[in-house]
Design a protein around this motif. Structure first.
Motif, PDB file in Angstrom:
ATOM      1  N   SER A 267     -14.174  12.749   7.880  1.00 44.14           N
ATOM      2  CA  SER A 267     -15.110  12.875   6.984  1.00 44.14           C
ATOM      3  C   SER A 267     -15.171  11.528   5.901  1.00 44.14           C
ATOM      4  O   SER A 267     -16.038  10.805   5.825  1.00 44.14           O
ATOM      5  CB  SER A 267     -15.547  14.018   6.314  1.00 44.14           C
ATOM      6  OG  SER A 267     -16.649  14.129   5.502  1.00 44.14           O
ATOM      7  N   ILE A 268     -13.619  11.385   5.600  1.00 46.16           N
ATOM      8  CA  ILE A 268     -13.797  10.410   4.732  1.00 46.16           C
ATOM      9  C   ILE A 268     -13.926   8.777   5.525  1.00 46.16           C
ATOM     10  O   ILE A 268     -14.516   8.075   4.659  1.00 46.16           O
ATOM     11  CB  ILE A 268     -12.207  10.484   4.017  1.00 46.16           C
ATOM     12  CG1 ILE A 268     -12.228  11.908   3.250  1.00 46.16           C
ATOM     13  CG2 ILE A 268     -12.097   9.211   3.160  1.00 46.16           C
ATOM     14  CD1 ILE A 268     -10.805  12.118   2.437  1.00 46.16           C
ATOM     15  N   LEU A 269     -13.240   8.571   6.500  1.00 47.97           N
ATOM     16  CA  LEU A 269     -13.340   7.418   7.036  1.00 47.97           C
ATOM     17  C   LEU A 269     -14.806   6.971   7.470  1.00 47.97           C
ATOM     18  O   LEU A 269     -15.130   5.858   7.574  1.00 47.97           O
ATOM     19  CB  LEU A 269     -12.435   7.596   8.222  1.00 47.97           C
ATOM     20  CG  LEU A 269     -11.045   7.881   8.065  1.00 47.97           C
ATOM     21  CD1 LEU A 269     -10.100   7.725   9.128  1.00 47.97           C
ATOM     22  CD2 LEU A 269     -10.459   6.400   7.142  1.00 47.97           C
ATOM     23  N   LEU A 270     -15.790   8.104   7.928  1.00 47.71           N
ATOM     24  CA  LEU A 270     -16.884   8.110   8.314  1.00 47.71           C
ATOM     25  C   LEU A 270     -17.902   7.579   6.964  1.00 47.71           C
ATOM     26  O   LEU A 270     -19.097   7.276   7.185  1.00 47.71           O
ATOM     27  CB  LEU A 270     -17.551   9.079   8.862  1.00 47.71           C
ATOM     28  CG  LEU A 270     -17.179   9.334  10.339  1.00 47.71           C
ATOM     29  CD1 LEU A 270     -17.346  10.789  10.896  1.00 47.71           C
ATOM     30  CD2 LEU A 270     -17.695   8.025  11.412  1.00 47.71           C
ATOM     31  N   HIS A 271     -17.451   8.011   5.899  1.00 48.79           N
ATOM     32  CA  HIS A 271     -18.265   7.930   4.556  1.00 48.79           C
ATOM     33  C   HIS A 271     -18.749   6.084   4.381  1.00 48.79           C
ATOM     34  O   HIS A 271     -17.915   5.371   4.492  1.00 48.79           O
ATOM     35  CB  HIS A 271     -17.579   8.230   3.364  1.00 48.79           C
ATOM     36  CG  HIS A 271     -18.691   8.464   2.173  1.00 48.79           C
ATOM     37  ND1 HIS A 271     -19.035   7.210   1.482  1.00 48.79           N
ATOM     38  CD2 HIS A 271     -18.940   9.578   1.472  1.00 48.79           C
ATOM     39  CE1 HIS A 271     -19.797   7.851   0.618  1.00 48.79           C
ATOM     40  NE2 HIS A 271     -19.737   9.144   0.488  1.00 48.79           N
ATOM     41  N   PRO A 272     -19.826   5.942   4.471  1.00 45.53           N
ATOM     42  CA  PRO A 272     -20.662   4.703   4.161  1.00 45.53           C
ATOM     43  C   PRO A 272     -19.959   4.019   3.171  1.00 45.53           C
ATOM     44  O   PRO A 272     -19.886   2.608   3.276  1.00 45.53           O
ATOM     45  CB  PRO A 272     -22.062   4.674   4.337  1.00 45.53           C
ATOM     46  CG  PRO A 272     -22.235   5.980   3.701  1.00 45.53           C
ATOM     47  CD  PRO A 272     -21.061   7.050   4.232  1.00 45.53           C
ATOM     48  N   GLU A 273     -19.192   4.463   2.135  1.00 45.07           N
ATOM     49  CA  GLU A 273     -18.743   3.813   0.960  1.00 45.07           C
ATOM     50  C   GLU A 273     -17.442   3.199   1.212  1.00 45.07           C
ATOM     51  O   GLU A 273     -16.949   2.603   0.171  1.00 45.07           O
ATOM     52  CB  GLU A 273     -19.071   4.380  -0.310  1.00 45.07           C
ATOM     53  CG  GLU A 273     -20.486   4.673  -0.582  1.00 45.07           C
ATOM     54  CD  GLU A 273     -20.408   5.399  -1.898  1.00 45.07           C
ATOM     55  OE1 GLU A 273     -19.643   5.214  -2.895  1.00 45.07           O
ATOM     56  OE2 GLU A 273     -21.612   5.901  -2.296  1.00 45.07           O
ATOM     57  N   GLN A 276     -12.490   0.206   3.999  1.00 38.67           N
ATOM     58  CA  GLN A 276     -11.067   0.019   4.350  1.00 38.67           C
ATOM     59  C   GLN A 276     -10.838   1.372   4.841  1.00 38.67           C
ATOM     60  O   GLN A 276     -10.889   2.356   4.522  1.00 38.67           O
ATOM     61  CB  GLN A 276     -10.083  -0.212   3.316  1.00 38.67           C
ATOM     62  CG  GLN A 276     -10.303  -1.762   2.528  1.00 38.67           C
ATOM     63  CD  GLN A 276      -9.275  -2.025   1.410  1.00 38.67           C
ATOM     64  OE1 GLN A 276      -8.350  -1.135   1.128  1.00 38.67           O
ATOM     65  NE2 GLN A 276      -9.420  -3.141   0.952  1.00 38.67           N
ATOM     66  N   GLY A 277     -10.142   1.118   6.079  1.00 38.10           N
ATOM     67  CA  GLY A 277      -9.948   2.527   6.772  1.00 38.10           C
ATOM     68  C   GLY A 277      -8.373   2.912   6.465  1.00 38.10           C
ATOM     69  O   GLY A 277      -7.776   2.242   5.754  1.00 38.10           O
ATOM     70  N   VAL A 332      -1.922  -2.305   5.829  1.00 40.97           N
ATOM     71  CA  VAL A 332      -2.407  -1.492   4.551  1.00 40.97           C
ATOM     72  C   VAL A 332      -1.864  -2.259   3.527  1.00 40.97           C
ATOM     73  O   VAL A 332      -2.483  -2.313   2.417  1.00 40.97           O
ATOM     74  CB  VAL A 332      -1.753  -0.131   4.557  1.00 40.97           C
ATOM     75  CG1 VAL A 332      -1.991   0.724   3.336  1.00 40.97           C
ATOM     76  CG2 VAL A 332      -2.675   0.800   5.758  1.00 40.97           C
ATOM     77  N   HIS A 333      -0.713  -2.749   3.584  1.00 41.09           N
ATOM     78  CA  HIS A 333       0.116  -3.461   2.527  1.00 41.09           C
ATOM     79  C   HIS A 333      -0.637  -4.633   2.207  1.00 41.09           C
ATOM     80  O   HIS A 333      -0.990  -4.834   0.789  1.00 41.09           O
ATOM     81  CB  HIS A 333       1.559  -3.726   2.847  1.00 41.09           C
ATOM     82  CG  HIS A 333       2.255  -4.315   1.795  1.00 41.09           C
ATOM     83  ND1 HIS A 333       3.790  -4.658   1.891  1.00 41.09           N
ATOM     84  CD2 HIS A 333       1.942  -4.771   0.518  1.00 41.09           C
ATOM     85  CE1 HIS A 333       4.186  -4.893   1.140  1.00 41.09           C
ATOM     86  NE2 HIS A 333       3.029  -5.019  -0.158  1.00 41.09           N
ATOM     87  N   ARG A 334      -1.181  -5.469   3.004  1.00 44.17           N
ATOM     88  CA  ARG A 334      -1.788  -6.691   3.038  1.00 44.17           C
ATOM     89  C   ARG A 334      -3.192  -6.534   2.363  1.00 44.17           C
ATOM     90  O   ARG A 334      -3.537  -7.098   1.448  1.00 44.17           O
ATOM     91  CB  ARG A 334      -2.121  -7.384   4.161  1.00 44.17           C
ATOM     92  CG  ARG A 334      -0.745  -8.070   4.805  1.00 44.17           C
ATOM     93  CD  ARG A 334      -1.050  -9.061   5.643  1.00 44.17           C
ATOM     94  NE  ARG A 334      -1.195  -8.400   7.059  1.00 44.17           N
ATOM     95  CZ  ARG A 334      -0.436  -8.044   7.826  1.00 44.17           C
ATOM     96  NH1 ARG A 334       0.945  -8.316   7.717  1.00 44.17           N
ATOM     97  NH2 ARG A 334      -0.836  -7.549   9.043  1.00 44.17           N
ATOM     98  N   ASP A 335      -3.866  -5.311   2.681  1.00 46.75           N
ATOM     99  CA  ASP A 335      -5.168  -4.901   2.136  1.00 46.75           C
ATOM    100  C   ASP A 335      -5.023  -4.534   0.657  1.00 46.75           C
ATOM    101  O   ASP A 335      -5.987  -4.952  -0.184  1.00 46.75           O
ATOM    102  CB  ASP A 335      -5.676  -3.883   3.117  1.00 46.75           C
ATOM    103  CG  ASP A 335      -6.082  -4.253   4.484  1.00 46.75           C
ATOM    104  OD1 ASP A 335      -6.302  -5.574   4.613  1.00 46.75           O
ATOM    105  OD2 ASP A 335      -6.362  -3.571   5.560  1.00 46.75           O
ATOM    106  N   TRP A 347      -6.688   4.827  -5.006  1.00 47.57           N
ATOM    107  CA  TRP A 347      -7.817   4.967  -5.997  1.00 47.57           C
ATOM    108  C   TRP A 347      -9.047   4.860  -5.674  1.00 47.57           C
ATOM    109  O   TRP A 347      -9.909   5.357  -5.802  1.00 47.57           O
ATOM    110  CB  TRP A 347      -7.442   4.411  -7.263  1.00 47.57           C
ATOM    111  CG  TRP A 347      -6.373   4.825  -8.088  1.00 47.57           C
ATOM    112  CD1 TRP A 347      -5.215   4.105  -8.397  1.00 47.57           C
ATOM    113  CD2 TRP A 347      -6.472   6.045  -8.994  1.00 47.57           C
ATOM    114  NE1 TRP A 347      -4.245   5.071  -9.178  1.00 47.57           N
ATOM    115  CE2 TRP A 347      -5.208   6.030  -9.629  1.00 47.57           C
ATOM    116  CE3 TRP A 347      -7.383   7.008  -9.323  1.00 47.57           C
ATOM    117  CZ2 TRP A 347      -4.615   6.892 -10.514  1.00 47.57           C
ATOM    118  CZ3 TRP A 347      -7.057   7.874 -10.088  1.00 47.57           C
ATOM    119  CH2 TRP A 347      -5.654   7.890 -10.854  1.00 47.57           C
ATOM    120  N   GLN A 348      -9.224   3.675  -4.702  1.00 42.41           N
ATOM    121  CA  GLN A 348     -10.490   3.201  -4.388  1.00 42.41           C
ATOM    122  C   GLN A 348     -11.146   3.866  -3.151  1.00 42.41           C
ATOM    123  O   GLN A 348     -12.219   3.884  -2.811  1.00 42.41           O
ATOM    124  CB  GLN A 348     -10.181   1.822  -3.836  1.00 42.41           C
ATOM    125  CG  GLN A 348      -9.863   0.885  -4.844  1.00 42.41           C
ATOM    126  CD  GLN A 348      -9.958  -0.744  -4.427  1.00 42.41           C
ATOM    127  OE1 GLN A 348     -10.328  -1.094  -3.464  1.00 42.41           O
ATOM    128  NE2 GLN A 348      -9.307  -1.706  -5.334  1.00 42.41           N
TER     129      GLN A 348
END
Length: 453
Positions: A267-273, A276-277, A332-335, A347-348
């Protein structure tokens, strides 16, 4: 059932000094806080139990109690009629003593600092999650991303447990730390394997973080490998803690609780806002190929074929899982570095308020769920997550067990296609004995019934 009639211990690591009000609220046998502490303490002391029915555990140890005894240099815990497996030669096992201290720390902090606040908007809820984790010492700034969240069932056969342990070993060899729901089965296996991997790499400070909550801890007592235990106030904050802390997720075969966790994350990964996955890997031994085929079909039927872009499925080859996770965490580290987001807390990430507000699995709330294909995908995933949360409660949580005993099975209704997909998945779980420990297909009494429009 063997019991230790009476013992006294001193809290370690934290909260050896309590205020008079804190002592009173924890000691008053008629106070809700005392019952909460007692129930969680019993769960800790009942570690490695083969019982995952909270009502049965509370009934077996109805004479159990824990009391606070003020001392000139702090407090002592007086424990009455405790499960004997937590003691060796009459002395409590050190790790269990530390877990009791963690429960005391988190319950007091949550009651006096977190639940006393009126703010319930999404930003403040996330802030509460962060402060509980910070108070527990789990949030560690300046540490390179390396936390792998491992989800999976507590009721699994030996070959699945050995596979989870082997994957944990591969993760430990790659200097990765483990977060789980802290119970047995697929939660214990990765931690045990990682401990061996860490030892081979001469890593002395490996982290094995267990995150639980009062509603589930009795049926999933912390395993002996956990060295950082956190008790969140409810399942929603527990799940948010996982996704805020974790840098990659590995999901082993499990039952309804595992599907609840998957739907929460999707549900979080599908959220349009959320641009970053979060890396998500489904992993299991060759004997679980059909399990993941069934899970994959279920997700496609409910959320569409595009959902497969959000996860990888790896059958067998624990080494491949370890390499995939290591590579994903480096990304993930790079992102995080590029976006200047904290390594220690995501946080984001945008989490919808429906995923933050506690879902109370009453019969009315279960029947009112909107399981409709017309909903936006992230909202539908959230609704499906609530349905599975209710089934978890009806299986193993004291509140849900009592609700089903009084009013009969929960009714789950909605779109016929979704209902068929849920029913097919649940039937597989029953057939494979993934619903409750020790209960096969003939013994399991469903706490739900599927209603098709």
């Amino acid at each position: 059932m063997n019991k230790v009639a009476r013992t006294t211990i001193r809290p370690v690591r934290s909260l050896n000094l309590l205020s008079q009000e804190e002592i009173y609220k924890l000691s008053n046998s008629r106070a809700d806080l005392h019952k909460l502490f007692r129930d969680c303490a019993l769960a800790i002391l009942n570690t490695d139990s083969e019982i995952d029915d909270a009502e049965e555990i509370f009934k077996t140890f109805a004479d159990f109690d824990v009391r606070l005894k003020p001392q000139p240099r702090g407090v002592m815990l007086e424990i009455l009629n405790a499960p004997a497996q937590s003691f060796v030669d009459g002395k409590i096992i050190r790790g269990i003593q530390e877990h009791l201290s963690s429960v005391l720390r988190d319950i007091i902090y949550t009651d006096f600092k977190i639940l006393a606040e009126e703010a319930h908007d999404p930003v403040h809820i996330t802030d509460k999650v962060f402060r509980i984790l910070r108070n527990a010492g789990v949030v560690k700034p300046g540490v390179t991303p390396n936390l792998v969240v491992c989800w999976g069932g507590h009721s699994i056969p030996r070959d699945e447990y050995d596979y989870a342990k082997h994957v944990g070993y591969e993760l430990g060899l790659r200097s990765l730390d483990i977060i789980t729901g802290c119970g047995i089965g697929a939660m214990k296996g990765p931690m045990k394997g990682a401990a061996v991997g860490h030892a081979k790499q001469q890593i002395k400070d490996g982290r094995y973080i267990g995150i639980s909550e009062p509603g589930i801890i009795a049926s999933e007592s912390p395993n002996a490998i956990v060295n950082e235990l956190v008790i969140m106030p409810d399942i929603e904050k527990r799940l948010e803690a996982f996704v805020r802390l974790g840098h990659c997720f590995v999901v082993f075969p499990g039952g309804v609780g595992t599907v609840e966790e998957i739907m929460y994350l999707l549900s979080i990964l599908l959220h349009p806002e959320n641009k970053q996955g979060i890396p998500l890997v489904f992993a299991g031994p060759e004997c679980c190929r059909d399990y993941f085929d069934t899970l994959d079909n279920f997700l496609r039927q409910c959320l569409g074929d595009d959902i497969t872009q959000l996860y990888d499925i790896i059958i067998g080859s624990p080494e491949q899982v370890g390499s995939k996770v290591r590579e994903s965490i480096e990304n993930v580290h790079r992102d995080r570095h590029a976006s200047q987001d904290a390594y220690y807390f995501n946080w984001q990430l945008n989490i919808d308020p429906d995923l933050q507000r506690p879902f109370i699995p009453t019969h009315e709330n279960m029947a009112a769920l909107k399981l409709d294909l017309a909903l936006p995908k992230h909202e539908l995933a959230s609704q499906i997550r609530s349905a599975f949360s209710g089934i978890v409660a009806g299986n193993v949580k004291a509140f849900g067990i009592r609700e089903v005993a009084r009013h009969g099975p929960y009714n789950i209704n909605g779109d016929p296609g979704i209902m068929q997909a849920i029913d097919d998945l649940l039937q597989v779980f029953v057939r494979e004995q993934r619903m409750k420990l020790g209960q096969g297909e003939r013994d399991y009494k469903p706490c739900y019934q599927i209603v098709r429009h």
